[in-house]
Design a protein around this motif. Structure first.
Motif, mmCIF file in Angstrom:
data_model
loop_
_atom_site.group_PDB
_atom_site.id
_atom_site.type_symbol
_atom_site.label_atom_id
_atom_site.label_comp_id
_atom_site.label_asym_id
_atom_site.label_seq_id
_atom_site.Cartn_x
_atom_site.Cartn_y
_atom_site.Cartn_z
ATOM 1 N N PRO A 1 5.802 -0.694 -23.974
ATOM 2 C CA PRO A 1 6.037 -1.538 -22.801
ATOM 3 C C PRO A 1 6.503 -0.710 -21.608
ATOM 4 C CG PRO A 1 7.798 -1.809 -24.392
ATOM 5 C CD PRO A 1 6.752 -0.971 -25.065
ATOM 6 N N ARG A 2 5.958 -1.017 -20.435
ATOM 7 C CA ARG A 2 6.343 -0.332 -19.209
ATOM 8 C C ARG A 2 6.543 -1.369 -18.113
ATOM 9 N NH1 ARG A 2 1.391 3.449 -18.289
ATOM 10 N NH2 ARG A 2 0.381 1.771 -19.460
ATOM 11 N N PRO A 3 7.425 -1.112 -17.150
ATOM 12 C CA PRO A 3 7.617 -2.081 -16.070
ATOM 13 C C PRO A 3 6.355 -2.220 -15.225
ATOM 14 C CG PRO A 3 8.772 -0.037 -15.613
ATOM 15 C CD PRO A 3 8.297 0.051 -17.030
ATOM 16 N N PHE A 4 6.173 -3.392 -14.625
ATOM 17 C CA PHE A 4 4.958 -3.639 -13.847
ATOM 18 C C PHE A 4 4.943 -2.813 -12.569
ATOM 19 C CE2 PHE A 4 2.194 -5.832 -10.881
ATOM 20 C CZ PHE A 4 1.075 -6.058 -11.672
ATOM 21 N N PHE A 5 6.018 -2.858 -11.809
ATOM 22 C CA PHE A 5 6.059 -2.150 -10.530
ATOM 23 C C PHE A 5 6.667 -0.762 -10.756
ATOM 24 C CE2 PHE A 5 6.195 -6.683 -9.483
ATOM 25 C CZ PHE A 5 5.049 -6.759 -8.703
ATOM 26 N N ALA A 6 5.865 0.098 -11.404
ATOM 27 C CA ALA A 6 6.379 1.399 -11.821
ATOM 28 C C ALA A 6 5.977 2.529 -10.887
ATOM 29 C CB ALA A 6 5.893 1.721 -13.236
ATOM 30 N N GLY A 7 5.054 2.279 -9.957
ATOM 31 C CA GLY A 7 4.562 3.359 -9.124
ATOM 32 C C GLY A 7 4.674 3.040 -7.652
ATOM 33 N N PRO A 8 4.527 4.047 -6.799
ATOM 34 C CA PRO A 8 4.675 3.837 -5.353
ATOM 35 C C PRO A 8 3.601 2.922 -4.764
ATOM 36 C CG PRO A 8 3.877 6.057 -5.843
ATOM 37 C CD PRO A 8 4.288 5.454 -7.137
ATOM 38 N N VAL A 9 2.367 2.973 -5.296
ATOM 39 C CA VAL A 9 1.310 2.123 -4.757
ATOM 40 C C VAL A 9 1.599 0.654 -5.060
ATOM 41 C CG1 VAL A 9 -1.137 1.520 -4.909
ATOM 42 C CG2 VAL A 9 -0.458 3.915 -4.805
ATOM 43 N N GLU A 10 1.980 0.359 -6.314
ATOM 44 C CA GLU A 10 2.286 -1.028 -6.669
ATOM 45 C C GLU A 10 3.424 -1.565 -5.803
ATOM 46 O OE1 GLU A 10 1.955 1.444 -8.840
ATOM 47 O OE2 GLU A 10 1.069 0.776 -10.738
ATOM 48 N N ASN A 11 4.439 -0.749 -5.605
ATOM 49 C CA ASN A 11 5.565 -1.198 -4.791
ATOM 50 C C ASN A 11 5.180 -1.378 -3.325
ATOM 51 O OD1 ASN A 11 8.257 -1.344 -6.351
ATOM 52 N ND2 ASN A 11 7.310 0.528 -7.148
ATOM 53 N N ALA A 12 4.324 -0.502 -2.807
ATOM 54 C CA ALA A 12 3.864 -0.655 -1.427
ATOM 55 C C ALA A 12 3.037 -1.930 -1.269
ATOM 56 C CB ALA A 12 3.045 0.564 -1.012
ATOM 57 N N LEU A 13 2.201 -2.220 -2.260
ATOM 58 C CA LEU A 13 1.403 -3.443 -2.188
ATOM 59 C C LEU A 13 2.296 -4.679 -2.272
ATOM 60 C CD1 LEU A 13 -1.685 -2.497 -4.399
ATOM 61 C CD2 LEU A 13 -1.492 -2.477 -1.910
ATOM 62 N N ALA A 14 3.311 -4.631 -3.137
ATOM 63 C CA ALA A 14 4.243 -5.762 -3.232
ATOM 64 C C ALA A 14 4.955 -5.989 -1.894
ATOM 65 C CB ALA A 14 5.250 -5.516 -4.348
ATOM 66 N N ARG A 15 5.354 -4.914 -1.239
ATOM 67 C CA ARG A 15 5.996 -5.056 0.077
ATOM 68 C C ARG A 15 5.015 -5.623 1.104
ATOM 69 N NH1 ARG A 15 8.220 -0.004 -1.473
ATOM 70 N NH2 ARG A 15 6.654 1.099 -0.233
#
Length: 542
Positions: free
Chosen positions: A469-483
């Motif tokens: 299991p790994r967290p969903f928002f684990a990388g910079p791209v995912e976090n940038a898209l969420a923002r």
């Protein structure tokens, strides 16, 4: 992985059609012996689509990334005779080199790449290059590109490639080259060593060409035929090995209907399952395109899931059975489409559903019917589109005879416009149809509406063991898209993002499917913002 190009996966069946014209004038390459140097280009699309990744550049500042690597250019490169120097450019990943030393420039593309193909052809011809234009769009409408290229090849290139390139080298090319329906068991593997693989999130392997169905609007059968032709499983495995070694763990099986021929599909999926089971590390996740009739064959669904199939495109089109009958989409008739799609999800396979409006049997009530239909589907990603009549299809011929084709439509359809059509609807104005399709998209992608469909998908998906299991928002791209999503200001967006985080922790085996959903959801929300800027949006549409 060609049907209506506004809503299909990027599956470009490999065609490199050429008709050569000898003309005079400053933009013409006179017939002469040429150096054996070839620059193959897959042009960028002019407008963002459902399966683009423009959102990553806009919201995360990352350039040179594409959802799916191009298959046409490395396939053509594999068919070029020895003695030629070949380079490949995918404009979605890298800029075109207009000063390239190659004597010959090859262009490929779908209808949504038409405008860019014409721009590139004109620029290279002005620089004295011999321009060869081909691909799915040219196969359907060769006369349109003939005015812009020196050579246009119509059909599949495998059996004519040797003669074509020999003629070009000798300066004796003819006015037209028409391909055949080749035996795919003789096809060499694509030249992935020449392609900029670093920019692709997923790769492609084409295992067959053609489709036995006869949907009136579909262009695939017009240039690939209704008799499906296949590669042998050993060929497919060889190509998978190449892509696995290159680092790909997500691969599209770029068939127009992977499982329509059951015996052949079973042999292929068994070979893929055995190959995938032998992977020393992470298994490959596959995607493809199926018709909804696969839901009636649970053993085949289970085999596909065991082989690693995790996502499929299914054209459900419409709940209007009169429209399905009208367009000869018989495989969708006389079944409960919601129930059939749910069966596919129950097997562990995520469904992306195509939805269409604008059939002759559609009146202005079709938009509400589609919304009610979508609300019952366990499908988080839906790609609504307008009915369009591609060249060479039975629909195009029928509407042309009835005087119901819009003049000049190629100028905007060829630029990739998602919500324009070239047909005159029967039961509403074209403006009402186009406006209704935009409103449909906007409602389908309200965060609260998407979250309801996402929950239904998760609840209908089976559990599978997942050791890491790994967290969903684990990388910079995912976090940038969420923002980026949060900046859009919808009050329901945090609930959707929270559900993705919570579900990944609770159901880690679904992480890859949820990541795919998230990326395409962000892309569609990005498209919607662009759509709002292009045309006024009433409060009811927002």
């Amino acid at each position: 992985m060609a049907r209506l190009l506004t809503r299909r996966f990027l599956w470009k069946c490999v065609h490199f059609t050429t008709m050569v014209r000898c003309v005079t004038g400053p933009e013409t390459t006179a017939q002469r012996q040429l150096q054996r140097t070839l620059y193959l280009i897959n042009p960028r699309e002019q407008t963002a689509g459902y399966y683009g990744l423009d959102v990553i550049e806009s919201w995360a500042g990352v350039r040179g990334v594409t959802n799916l690597v191009d298959l046409t250019t490395p396939t053509v490169a594999a068919l070029v005779p020895e003695g030629w120097q070949v380079e490949i450019c995918d404009e979605r990943i890298q800029p075109v080199d207009f000063d390239h030393r190659a004597a010959v420039v090859g262009l490929t593309g779908k209808v949504s790449q038409r405008s860019r193909m014409i721009e590139l052809a004109g620029e290279f011809r002005r620089r004295g290059k011999l321009v060869v234009a081909g691909g799915p769009y040219v196969s359907l409408n060769p006369s349109d590109l003939a005015a812009h290229a020196d050579i246009v090849v119509e059909g599949e290139i495998e059996e004519i490639a040797g003669g074509l390139f020999d003629d070009i080298a000798a300066g004796t090319w003819r006015a037209s080259y028409t391909g055949t329906r080749p035996d795919l068991t003789l096809s060499p593997p694509p030249r992935w060593d020449l392609y900029p693989l670093r920019g692709g999130l997923a790769a492609q392997v084409q295992t067959s060409r053609g489709c036995p169905f006869e949907c009136e609007f579909c262009d695939v059968i017009q240039y690939l035929g209704r008799k499906q032709r296949w590669k042998e499983p050993v060929q497919v495995v060889e190509e998978l090995e190449m892509l696995y070694a290159a680092g790909f763990r997500d691969i599209l099986l770029a068939d127009d209907n992977l499982t329509v021929m059951r015996r052949r599909a079973r042999a292929l999926l068994e070979a893929i399952r055995e190959w995938n089971d032998r992977r020393p590390g992470e298994r490959v996740r596959f995607s493809s395109q199926l018709s909804v009739d696969i839901a009636r064959d649970r053993p085949m669904l289970d085999l596909a899931a065991a082989a690693g199939l995790r996502m499929v495109f299914v054209g459900v089109e419409t709940p209007n059975e009169a429209s399905l009958a009208e367009t000869m989409k018989r495989q969708n008739l006389h079944v409960d489409l919601v129930e059939e799609v749910t069966k596919i999800v129950n097997a562990g396979i995520m469904v992306v559903s195509g939805m269409m409006v604008g059939f002759d049997n559609d009146d202005e009530g079709i938009f509400e019917r589609q919304l009610d239909f979508a609300a019952r589907l366990p499908v988080p990603l839906i790609t609504p589109s307008l009915l369009v009549a591609p060249h060479a299809t039975p629909l195009y011929a029928r509407l042309e005879k009835e005087g119901r084709l819009v003049e000049g439509a190629l100028d905007y359809i060829g630029a990739g416009n998602m919500f324009r059509t070239n047909i005159v609807p029967r039961q509403m104005s074209r403006e009402t149809l186009e406006d209704g399709a935009r409103r449909l998209l906007l409602h389908l992608y309200r965060p609260a509406v998407v979250l309801d469909r996402l929950r239904r998908f998760v609840e209908n998906s089976p559990t599978r063991p997942e050791p890491r299991p790994r967290p969903f928002f684990a990388g910079p791209v995912e976090n940038a898209l969420a923002r980026g999503l949060m900046r859009l200001g919808d009050r329901d967006e945090p609930a959707l993002l929270g559900y993705l985080h919570e579900t990944t922790a609770r159901r880690p085996e679904m992480r890859a499917q949820l990541q795919y959903f998230f990326l395409q959801y962000c892309q569609t929300r990005h498209n919607i913002e662009q759509l709002k800027r292009q045309a006024p949006v009433s409060p009811a549409m927002a």
